[in-house]
Design a protein around this motif. Structure first.
Motif, PDB file in Angstrom:
ATOM      1  N   LEU A 211       0.975  -1.296  -0.047  1.00 52.13           N
ATOM      2  CA  LEU A 211      -0.105  -0.004   0.211  1.00 52.13           C
ATOM      3  C   LEU A 211       0.915   1.311  -0.008  1.00 52.13           C
ATOM      4  CD1 LEU A 211      -2.811   1.109   0.103  1.00 52.13           C
ATOM      5  CD2 LEU A 211      -2.792   1.109   2.415  1.00 52.13           C
ATOM      6  N   ILE A 212       0.544   2.035  -0.991  1.00 47.90           N
ATOM      7  CA  ILE A 212       1.436   3.523  -1.214  1.00 47.90           C
ATOM      8  C   ILE A 212       0.544   4.623  -0.819  1.00 47.90           C
ATOM      9  CG2 ILE A 212       3.191   4.583  -2.627  1.00 47.90           C
ATOM     10  CD1 ILE A 212       2.025   1.109  -3.730  1.00 47.90           C
ATOM     11  N   PRO A 213       0.539   5.000   0.399  1.00 43.57           N
ATOM     12  CA  PRO A 213      -0.475   6.218   0.876  1.00 43.57           C
ATOM     13  C   PRO A 213       0.140   7.491   0.270  1.00 43.57           C
ATOM     14  CG  PRO A 213       0.996   5.212   2.930  1.00 43.57           C
ATOM     15  CD  PRO A 213       1.369   4.328   1.788  1.00 43.57           C
ATOM     16  N   ASN A 214       1.396   7.642   0.185  1.00 44.52           N
ATOM     17  CA  ASN A 214       2.093   8.682  -0.054  1.00 44.52           C
ATOM     18  C   ASN A 214       1.244   9.804  -1.115  1.00 44.52           C
ATOM     19  OD1 ASN A 214       4.165  11.177   0.578  1.00 44.52           O
ATOM     20  ND2 ASN A 214       4.567  10.524  -1.715  1.00 44.52           N
ATOM     21  N   HIS A 215       1.151   9.039  -2.121  1.00 48.17           N
ATOM     22  CA  HIS A 215       0.630   9.566  -3.383  1.00 48.17           C
ATOM     23  C   HIS A 215      -0.394   9.084  -4.307  1.00 48.17           C
ATOM     24  CE1 HIS A 215       4.366   7.579  -4.339  1.00 48.17           C
ATOM     25  NE2 HIS A 215       3.833   6.920  -5.391  1.00 48.17           N
ATOM     26  N   THR A 216      -1.007   9.494  -4.973  1.00 48.98           N
ATOM     27  CA  THR A 216      -2.035   8.854  -6.038  1.00 48.98           C
ATOM     28  C   THR A 216      -1.630   9.167  -7.639  1.00 48.98           C
ATOM     29  OG1 THR A 216      -3.489  10.805  -6.411  1.00 48.98           O
ATOM     30  CG2 THR A 216      -3.826   9.242  -4.393  1.00 48.98           C
ATOM     31  N   SER A 217      -2.404   8.572  -8.602  1.00 53.90           N
ATOM     32  CA  SER A 217      -2.245   8.911  -9.902  1.00 53.90           C
ATOM     33  C   SER A 217      -2.738  10.334  -9.953  1.00 53.90           C
ATOM     34  CB  SER A 217      -2.837   8.009 -10.551  1.00 53.90           C
ATOM     35  OG  SER A 217      -3.048   8.341 -12.070  1.00 53.90           O
ATOM     36  N   ASP A 284       1.591  14.146  -4.542  1.00 51.29           N
ATOM     37  CA  ASP A 284       1.506  13.764  -3.281  1.00 51.29           C
ATOM     38  C   ASP A 284       0.313  14.479  -2.140  1.00 51.29           C
ATOM     39  OD1 ASP A 284       4.370  13.247  -3.648  1.00 51.29           O
ATOM     40  OD2 ASP A 284       4.843  13.677  -1.647  1.00 51.29           O
ATOM     41  N   LEU A 285      -0.217  13.453  -1.602  1.00 52.64           N
ATOM     42  CA  LEU A 285      -1.434  13.819  -0.816  1.00 52.64           C
ATOM     43  C   LEU A 285      -0.880  14.672   0.240  1.00 52.64           C
ATOM     44  CD1 LEU A 285      -2.908  10.029  -0.727  1.00 52.64           C
ATOM     45  CD2 LEU A 285      -4.040  12.397  -1.588  1.00 52.64           C
ATOM     46  N   ASN A 286      -1.750  15.325   0.818  1.00 49.87           N
ATOM     47  CA  ASN A 286      -1.581  16.252   2.017  1.00 49.87           C
ATOM     48  C   ASN A 286      -2.118  15.671   3.194  1.00 49.87           C
ATOM     49  OD1 ASN A 286      -1.242  18.383   3.702  1.00 49.87           O
ATOM     50  ND2 ASN A 286      -3.202  19.543   2.845  1.00 49.87           N
ATOM     51  N   VAL A 308      -7.308  -9.798   3.769  1.00 46.55           N
ATOM     52  CA  VAL A 308      -5.792  -9.450   3.589  1.00 46.55           C
ATOM     53  C   VAL A 308      -5.268  -9.532   5.145  1.00 46.55           C
ATOM     54  CG1 VAL A 308      -4.054  -7.582   3.281  1.00 46.55           C
ATOM     55  CG2 VAL A 308      -5.825  -8.198   1.559  1.00 46.55           C
ATOM     56  N   ASP A 309      -4.011 -10.233   5.276  1.00 51.95           N
ATOM     57  CA  ASP A 309      -3.493 -10.508   6.662  1.00 51.95           C
ATOM     58  C   ASP A 309      -2.425  -9.174   6.912  1.00 51.95           C
ATOM     59  OD1 ASP A 309      -4.851 -13.037   7.237  1.00 51.95           O
ATOM     60  OD2 ASP A 309      -3.806 -13.464   5.323  1.00 51.95           O
ATOM     61  N   GLY A 310      -2.208  -8.358   6.369  1.00 47.29           N
ATOM     62  CA  GLY A 310      -1.221  -7.462   6.630  1.00 47.29           C
ATOM     63  C   GLY A 310      -0.769  -6.684   5.447  1.00 47.29           C
ATOM     64  N   PHE A 311       0.083  -5.485   5.626  1.00 42.59           N
ATOM     65  CA  PHE A 311       0.307  -4.346   4.510  1.00 42.59           C
ATOM     66  C   PHE A 311       1.894  -4.174   4.641  1.00 42.59           C
ATOM     67  CE2 PHE A 311      -3.917  -3.419   5.114  1.00 42.59           C
ATOM     68  CZ  PHE A 311      -4.667  -3.334   3.781  1.00 42.59           C
ATOM     69  N   SER A 312       2.365  -3.974   3.578  1.00 42.37           N
ATOM     70  CA  SER A 312       3.673  -3.440   3.518  1.00 42.37           C
ATOM     71  C   SER A 312       3.474  -2.020   3.035  1.00 42.37           C
ATOM     72  CB  SER A 312       4.632  -4.193   2.441  1.00 42.37           C
ATOM     73  OG  SER A 312       5.668  -3.270   2.171  1.00 42.37           O
ATOM     74  N   PHE A 313       3.871  -0.991   3.891  1.00 38.49           N
ATOM     75  CA  PHE A 313       3.464   0.488   3.582  1.00 38.49           C
ATOM     76  C   PHE A 313       4.729   0.812   2.931  1.00 38.49           C
ATOM     77  CE2 PHE A 313       0.394  -0.237   6.891  1.00 38.49           C
ATOM     78  CZ  PHE A 313      -0.844   0.374   6.311  1.00 38.49           C
ATOM     79  N   GLU A 314       4.563   1.260   1.841  1.00 36.87           N
ATOM     80  CA  GLU A 314       5.674   1.893   0.903  1.00 36.87           C
ATOM     81  C   GLU A 314       5.882   3.467   1.172  1.00 36.87           C
ATOM     82  OE1 GLU A 314       7.564  -0.541  -1.005  1.00 36.87           O
ATOM     83  OE2 GLU A 314       6.282  -1.572   0.306  1.00 36.87           O
ATOM     84  N   ALA A 315       7.022   4.009   1.063  1.00 33.84           N
ATOM     85  CA  ALA A 315       7.360   5.417   0.660  1.00 33.84           C
ATOM     86  C   ALA A 315       6.876   6.240   2.104  1.00 33.84           C
ATOM     87  CB  ALA A 315       6.743   5.909  -0.534  1.00 33.84           C
ATOM     88  N   VAL A 316       6.741   5.536   3.179  1.00 35.85           N
ATOM     89  CA  VAL A 316       6.083   6.338   4.336  1.00 35.85           C
ATOM     90  C   VAL A 316       6.917   7.652   4.776  1.00 35.85           C
ATOM     91  CG1 VAL A 316       4.771   4.556   5.182  1.00 35.85           C
ATOM     92  CG2 VAL A 316       7.062   4.604   5.922  1.00 35.85           C
ATOM     93  N   LYS A 317       8.424   7.430   4.427  1.00 36.04           N
ATOM     94  CA  LYS A 317       9.238   8.645   5.016  1.00 36.04           C
ATOM     95  C   LYS A 317       8.864   9.869   4.183  1.00 36.04           C
ATOM     96  CE  LYS A 317      13.075   8.113   2.040  1.00 36.04           C
ATOM     97  NZ  LYS A 317      14.651   7.728   2.143  1.00 36.04           N
ATOM     98  N   PHE A 318       8.063   9.671   3.098  1.00 39.16           N
ATOM     99  CA  PHE A 318       7.643  10.927   2.359  1.00 39.16           C
ATOM    100  C   PHE A 318       6.386  11.665   2.796  1.00 39.16           C
ATOM    101  CE2 PHE A 318      10.356   8.274  -0.416  1.00 39.16           C
ATOM    102  CZ  PHE A 318      11.344   9.096  -0.847  1.00 39.16           C
TER     103      PHE A 318
END
Length: 685
Positions: A211-217, A284-286, A308-318
């Motif tokens: 799951l990449i929460p930092n941004h969208t298309s 980037d989302l605000n 789903v049993d879990g997530f890998s959260f990507e790019a969270v430092k951004f």
């Protein structure tokens, strides 16, 4: 007066003329027949109960018998020889129950916490577009993954990790999400996903997804509404005034995209610039907007309810940037500012790991905890920390009393580009020395955005690198194809225009030596297969005694069945340009595993110089060289070839983690001791 005495007398039983009662009572409904006068001796005589005279009744001569009246039963039950055993059995039963309850409570109290599913076995990371094509269109899909679940179980995998499959415009390979709640048609339908989840769980496996929460298309509905300043979506993204004249944009500051050039892009419809840490198609989302945080939490809950049993959260430092728009400092202060266009030319102190970022990640954890209350349904959370320093990476584990990620993914072994005992040793010790107490490590050898292990280090090191991650404490993580030693493809005719360098490790999985390596029955594949697929494939290697696949499977079984590997202490020993050596040991066990990995040329090793009390002969429990497996070797003179690994076993009562000179070199993530008497683990070490 005589009548009164007679009335006060006890009732006595006269047994004369009575027939023996064997416990059966005659049916009273049967009519009695007059006895035949000629057969009086044979006829049954009825027992008569006589009332004795005034003398005291004598029960001493009466023996217990079946069907006795209660008055007689009470007489016998009160006797010491009957009462004492009965009371003794009662109190013994009470005492036994209390002892069992106390023992159960004690065992629970001293037992260490059981390993959770994400700790108990390896994870297997799949890039879905390249794993298996089920519909002959040249692209891997969800049905293809389901077809190959039996193969995954042969690897003794516990967790399947599928990278991003959301509806996307394909920019950055599915990282620009158009709809977080939809499956990209390239991979199938939501029904396909639900079937895959059910099949994974039926196999006893778990599933985590990216799951990449930092941004969208930039095609996401939120962004389109934000461009037109529609309602709450106005501030869903980071907008700022900027100058745009004659087709030239003057950004608000010098912040750069990860891929180079300004991270600000002018939008003519809104007449402002929006911020993007990656490509301009990925705004980037605000995350300073509470509504945005709630949207992401709802997305998390949506997929958790899908199984789903879990997530890998990507790019969270951004996730957060500084509120002010001050320029970031240049690495080379003498460089002309207008020429600073590469991401590495700035210090990114204002656009990564900002204050409050970890609070957002912890809120994701809290959302997942609400779905973790059922027994056996704990939801795993991992975070990507690519490029961070070791200190910043460890912060994702959380604080002593505040839970965050179960672990940040450890990609430090992926960064190795040359084989060396010293470099491998530095990666291991840096993680183990900085990891917070009681936290769980993990080890990765590859990933979608990095060169494959074979291409980085050489195929002769595939087996010992897999041996390394399976014998270190923590969770091994395997990128698809690493178990057979797949390498990068050559960068020719990739038919994809975006960031071609990251495509080289995404080639189709090599299943057999048929057309397209068994990946697809179609006429083409989205990427070419590697030229070595005729010899480097699953079908060939599963029949070879010491192939990369066979070694991987044996290591996985060993890791699953040995407490020393899953729970034991880790103590590192000698290291140089050739060897990496460490032990795995546990209190209560009288044996130790010694791991010896040779990253240099063929060498002779004297183990007595390193461990003074090691026996002269040690057993080879596992070897990457089939000639050594199961034999005994001389600890004073062991020869290891280039790229060879040995797992040696010997008996001892002198553990290294008890010795003062090794205390600073020994680590344990989840301390436990073994009781050979009770055959249990306990924490009273």
């Amino acid at each position: 007066m005589a009548e009164k005495n007679n009335n006060s007398d006890s009732v006595g039983i006269s047994m004369k003329g009575c027939r023996t009662n064997n416990g059966f009572v005659q049916n009273e409904d049967i009519l009695e027949k007059d006895p035949d006068p000629g057969s009086s001796a044979d006829s049954p005589q009825h027992c008569s109960v006589a009332v004795l005279g005034p003398e005291e009744p004598d029960l001493k001569e009466i023996q217990p018998y079946a069907g006795m009246p209660k008055e007689v039963l009470f007489h016998f039950s009160g006797q010491a020889r009957y009462r004492v055993p009965r009371e003794l059995l009662f109190w013994l039963t009470v005492a036994s129950v209390l002892v069992l309850v106390a023992a159960t409570i004690a065992i629970i109290a001293i037992s260490p916490k059981c390993l959770d599913w994400w700790q108990a076995g390896p994870m297997y990371q799949i890039y879905p577009r390249s794993f298996k094509d089920s519909d002959k269109d040249g692209n891997g899909d969800l049905k293809g993954i389901q077809e190959k679940l039996d193969y995954i179980t042969t690897l003794n995998i516990k967790t399947v990790w599928i990278t991003s499959f959301y509806k996307s415009s394909l920019k950055d390979f599915r990282h620009g999400i158009e709809d977080f709640r939809e499956i990209d048609p390239l991979f199938g339908t939501m029904k396909d996903f639900e079937n895959l989840v059910a099949a994974i769980h039926d196999k006893g496996l778990k599933l985590i997804v990216d799951l990449i929460p930092n941004h969208t298309s930039d095609k996401h509905a939120w962004f389109q509404l934000s461009r037109t300043r529609t309602g709450k979506y106005t501030d869903y993204y980071i907008w700022h005034d900027c100058s745009h004249k004659n087709g030239i944009t003057t950004p608000p500051n010098n912040w750069l995209s990860v891929y180079g050039n300004s991270s600000w892009h002018f939008d003519a419809l809104r007449n402002q610039c929006y911020f993007h840490q990656f490509t301009k198609e990925q705004p980037d989302l605000n995350f300073r907007n509470p509504d945005v945080q709630e949207e992401i939490k709802e997305i998390i809950q949506f997929w958790l309810t899908k199984g789903v049993d879990g997530f890998s959260f990507e790019a969270v430092k951004f996730l957060l940037e500084a509120k002010h728009l001050r320029d970031e400092a240049q690495v080379n202060k003498t460089q002309i500012p207008d020429t600073v266009t590469h991401y590495s030319e700035l210090y990114h102190d204002l656009t990564t790991t900002q204050v409050g970022m970890h609070d957002i990640v912890r809120s994701f954890r809290q959302t997942m905890n609400r779905h973790s209350r059922e027994p056996g349904r704990y939801r795993f959370m991992g975070t990507e920390a690519y490029g961070d320093s070791i200190d910043k990476t460890m912060m994702y584990y959380g604080l002593p009393f505040i839970q965050e990620a179960d672990f940040p993914f450890n990609d430090y072994l992926i960064r190795l580009d040359s084989p060396s005992g010293n470099s491998v040793f530095e990666v291991i010790t840096s993680w183990m020395e900085h990891i917070p107490e009681g936290k769980w490590p993990n080890w990765m050898l590859g990933g979608p955005d990095n060169a494959r292990l074979t291409s980085r280090l050489g195929k002769e090191y595939v087996n010992i690198m897999n041996m390394l991650v399976f014998t270190l404490p923590g969770t091994p993580i395997t990128y698809y194809g690493e178990e057979i030693g797949m390498g990068n493809i050559l960068a020719t005719n990739l038919n994809e225009s975006y960031d071609a360098d990251t495509l080289l490790s995404k080639s189709p999985m090599q299943w057999d030596n048929s057309s397209n390596a068994g990946f697809s029955e179609g006429s083409h594949t989205w990427l070419p297969t590697s030229t070595d697929y005729h010899t480097v494939n699953v079908d060939v290697q599963k029949t070879q005694p010491r192939s990369a696949l066979t070694v991987y499977q044996e290591l996985s079984v060993l890791h699953a069945n040995e407490l020393l590997l899953s729970r034991g202490w880790f103590c590192y020993l000698r290291t140089d340009s050739h060897f990496v050596m460490y032990t795995r040991e546990m209190d209560g066990m009288d044996r130790v595993f010694l791991v010896v990995l040779n990253f240099g040329e063929s060498s002779l090793l004297n183990l007595r110089e390193i461990i003074s009390n090691i026996p002269t002969k040690v057993r080879v429990r596992f070897s990457t060289n089939s000639a050594n497996k199961g034999s005994e070797v001389d600890a004073l003179a062991i020869t290891l070839d280039k790229g060879e690994g040995l797992l040696l076993e010997y008996n001892t009562k002198y553990f290294l983690h008890h010795q003062r000179e090794f205390r600073d070199r020994c680590f344990v993530s989840d301390r436990a001791c073994y009781s050979s008497v009770l055959n249990i683990l306990h924490s009273l070490c």
